[in-house]
Design an enzyme around this catalytic site. Structure first.
Site, mmCIF file in Angstrom:
data_model
loop_
_atom_site.group_PDB
_atom_site.id
_atom_site.type_symbol
_atom_site.label_atom_id
_atom_site.label_comp_id
_atom_site.label_asym_id
_atom_site.label_seq_id
_atom_site.Cartn_x
_atom_site.Cartn_y
_atom_site.Cartn_z
ATOM 1 N N TYR A 96 11.663 4.494 -0.092
ATOM 2 C CA TYR A 96 10.514 4.871 -0.919
ATOM 3 C C TYR A 96 9.620 5.861 -0.192
ATOM 4 O O TYR A 96 8.434 5.626 0.022
ATOM 5 C CB TYR A 96 9.731 3.618 -1.328
ATOM 6 C CG TYR A 96 10.618 2.517 -1.825
ATOM 7 C CD1 TYR A 96 11.462 2.713 -2.921
ATOM 8 C CD2 TYR A 96 10.651 1.282 -1.189
ATOM 9 C CE1 TYR A 96 12.298 1.715 -3.369
ATOM 10 C CE2 TYR A 96 11.481 0.268 -1.636
ATOM 11 C CZ TYR A 96 12.303 0.494 -2.730
ATOM 12 O OH TYR A 96 13.133 -0.500 -3.169
ATOM 13 N N HIS B 153 0.688 5.707 1.014
ATOM 14 C CA HIS B 153 0.001 6.873 1.564
ATOM 15 C C HIS B 153 0.601 8.102 0.888
ATOM 16 O O HIS B 153 1.816 8.138 0.626
ATOM 17 C CB HIS B 153 0.239 7.026 3.068
ATOM 18 C CG HIS B 153 -0.207 5.863 3.886
ATOM 19 N ND1 HIS B 153 -1.535 5.588 4.118
ATOM 20 C CD2 HIS B 153 0.502 4.915 4.545
ATOM 21 C CE1 HIS B 153 -1.625 4.515 4.890
ATOM 22 N NE2 HIS B 153 -0.403 4.091 5.162
ATOM 23 N N HIS C 195 0.833 -1.195 0.000
ATOM 24 C CA HIS C 195 0.000 0.000 0.000
ATOM 25 C C HIS C 195 0.866 1.243 0.000
ATOM 26 O O HIS C 195 2.088 1.156 0.150
ATOM 27 C CB HIS C 195 -0.977 0.007 1.186
ATOM 28 C CG HIS C 195 -0.365 0.231 2.527
ATOM 29 N ND1 HIS C 195 0.346 -0.729 3.205
ATOM 30 C CD2 HIS C 195 -0.376 1.322 3.330
ATOM 31 C CE1 HIS C 195 0.747 -0.244 4.369
ATOM 32 N NE2 HIS C 195 0.328 1.003 4.462
#
Length: 172
Positions: free
Chosen positions: A146, A61, A59
């Site tokens: 990342y 954000h 996932h």
């Protein structure tokens, strides 16, 4: 089916959580170059301010600020998801199809929160930058490659040892 309602705020700032369907997948980091290309392609075609981001294995954000008069984050997410899915398919990643015939890489929906003020913005950016630590992928934000945390350090907005102290409060 009840229509899902999104908050439409032209030029607004939004926090997003976007998730792969298989929460055990590592596709986002295993195919990080493909994800970056998809994200940047859409960013160039339909500009927005990428205020903060963290990409985790399953996932991501981020916080975006859209241009004045523009509220179409949904179209941008559709394009990013489609482009990344296509890149995965070209690379030979095996993807199944759901009952509607769509590739089953992404969860159909995503979480969106409209940022209300500067304090809300800062809390969500802190959450993003600490998220890899929260999920056990890194011991400190500086250790996760990342993340926009590194941009914040380069620009002097955060120190490299941010969130290393054990007494730091980070939003859940």
């Amino acid at each position: 089916m009840v229509a899902y309602r999104r908050n439409v705020v032209p030029g607004g700032t939004f926090f997003f959580t976007v998730t792969l369907r298989d929460r055990r997948s590592r596709a986002l980091v295993d195919r990080i170059d493909d994800f970056r290309e998809a994200y940047e392609h859409v960013h160039r075609a339909r500009p927005f301010a990428n205020d903060a981001i963290v990409v985790l294995p399953d996932h991501l954000h981020c916080v975006w600020t859209l241009p004045d008069g523009d509220a179409d984050y949904a179209g941008r997410w559709r394009a990013i998801k489609a482009r990344f899915t296509s890149a995965c398919r070209r690379a030979g990643v095996v993807l199944t199809r759901d009952d509607a015939g769509a590739f089953d890489l992404w969860q159909r929906r995503y979480w969106e929160h409209t940022i209300r003020d500067e304090r809300d913005f800062e809390a969500h950016v802190d959450y993003i930058h600490y998220n890899a630590v929260k999920h056990g992928h890194a011991k400190a934000p500086r250790d996760w490659p990342y993340s926009s945390f590194h941009r914040y350090v380069r620009n002097g907005l955060l120190p490299p040892d941010w969130a290393v102290a054990s007494d730091l409060e980070v939003p859940e």
